[in-house]
Design an enzyme around this catalytic site. Structure first.
Site, PDB file in Angstrom:
ATOM      1  N   ASP A   1       0.835  -1.199   0.000  1.00 48.84           N
ATOM      2  CA  ASP A   1       0.000   0.000   0.000  1.00 48.84           C
ATOM      3  C   ASP A   1       0.875   1.256   0.000  1.00 48.84           C
ATOM      4  O   ASP A   1       1.706   1.436   0.904  1.00 48.84           O
ATOM      5  CB  ASP A   1      -0.889  -0.032   1.241  1.00 48.84           C
ATOM      6  CG  ASP A   1      -1.780   1.177   1.374  1.00 48.84           C
ATOM      7  OD1 ASP A   1      -1.986   1.876   0.370  1.00 48.84           O
ATOM      8  OD2 ASP A   1      -2.282   1.427   2.491  1.00 48.84           O
TER       9      ASP A   1
ATOM     10  N   ASP B   1      -1.316   7.757  -8.771  1.00 53.73           N
ATOM     11  CA  ASP B   1      -2.269   7.346  -9.802  1.00 53.73           C
ATOM     12  C   ASP B   1      -2.761   5.953  -9.424  1.00 53.73           C
ATOM     13  O   ASP B   1      -2.522   4.980 -10.114  1.00 53.73           O
ATOM     14  CB  ASP B   1      -1.595   7.334 -11.183  1.00 53.73           C
ATOM     15  CG  ASP B   1      -2.570   6.971 -12.302  1.00 53.73           C
ATOM     16  OD1 ASP B   1      -3.786   6.871 -12.020  1.00 53.73           O
ATOM     17  OD2 ASP B   1      -2.120   6.761 -13.441  1.00 53.73           O
TER      18      ASP B   1
END
Length: 224
Positions: free
Chosen positions: A125, A143
């Site tokens: 993450d 993004d």
């Protein structure tokens, strides 16, 4: 017209949805349900995310960049083309299979960037990585979703909250840039960036490299 062929699918960690990689001739698409997240014909805004960021950190010695989301590799490829040889780029990708696609069916699009000595791949993450670093990056490029309103993963919302933006600001070096990609404008997100203390420009760019078609939005937020 050639039909779409599904090549593979990948589970998004912690979420119910799956990513699907599809091909039609030389064209590739990554889908979430009925939503197309990216298409190999539409690389312009992803490339602009990198080039505009690199312009803002040009001339720095040993620049360090974090890219959140590998996708089809357009942002990474554009960043490496613009960055010097002493740069270091970390790409955080939550879905390991996406990296496998980059070495497999999408290898031609990536054009060897995954093996560039300047690049490290972090499987995990990007938000957790950002929170664990202080003054580590000259640029952070996000993004990881369709924009500040999380679509692929509800927990992505935390990246774009006030707390998430403060963490990104803390992870940046002085005068570092936080660059965020979105499929559409978001006035509330622009406001949050400024409330956290970023000097923010909102840039409209073409989705494709042609001077026509849909536009996407990039935020270029400088740490003061």
């Amino acid at each position: 017209m050639l039909p779409w062929i599904q090549l593979d699918r990948a589970t998004i960690p912690g979420e119910a949805g799956d990513l699907r990689l599809k091909q039609r001739g030389s064209e590739f698409s990554i889908m979430l349900g009925s939503t197309e997240l990216m298409n190999s014909r539409l690389s312009g805004s992803e490339e602009a995310l990198a080039t505009l960021s690199c312009e803002r950190i040009v001339g720095r010695k040993n620049p360090s960049m974090l890219i959140g989301g590998l996708g089809m590799g357009f942002t990474l490829r554009a960043a490496l083309a613009a960055l010097p040889q002493d740069a270091h780029v970390v790409v955080a990708e939550l879905v390991p299979v996406v990296v496998e696609w980059g070495r497999g069916p999408l290898a031609e699009l990536h054009n060897g960037t995954l093996d560039d000595p300047r690049v490290d791949i972090h499987l995990g993450d990007v938000g957790a990585l950002i929170r664990s670093r202080k003054a580590a990056y000259d640029a952070i490029l996000l993004d990881v979703d369709n924009g500040p309103d999380g679509l692929t993963r509800a927990s992505n919302d935390g990246l774009y909250s006030h707390d998430g933006l403060r963490a990104a600001k803390s992870a940046l070096r002085p005068n570092g840039v936080l660059a965020v990609w979105s499929s559409a404008p978001d006035r509330a997100f622009t406001r949050r960036l400024r409330e956290v203390g970023f000097a923010t420009d909102e840039v409209s760019v073409r989705a494709s490299n042609r001077n026509s078609g849909a536009r996407h939005v990039l935020w270029m937020a400088m740490r003061r």
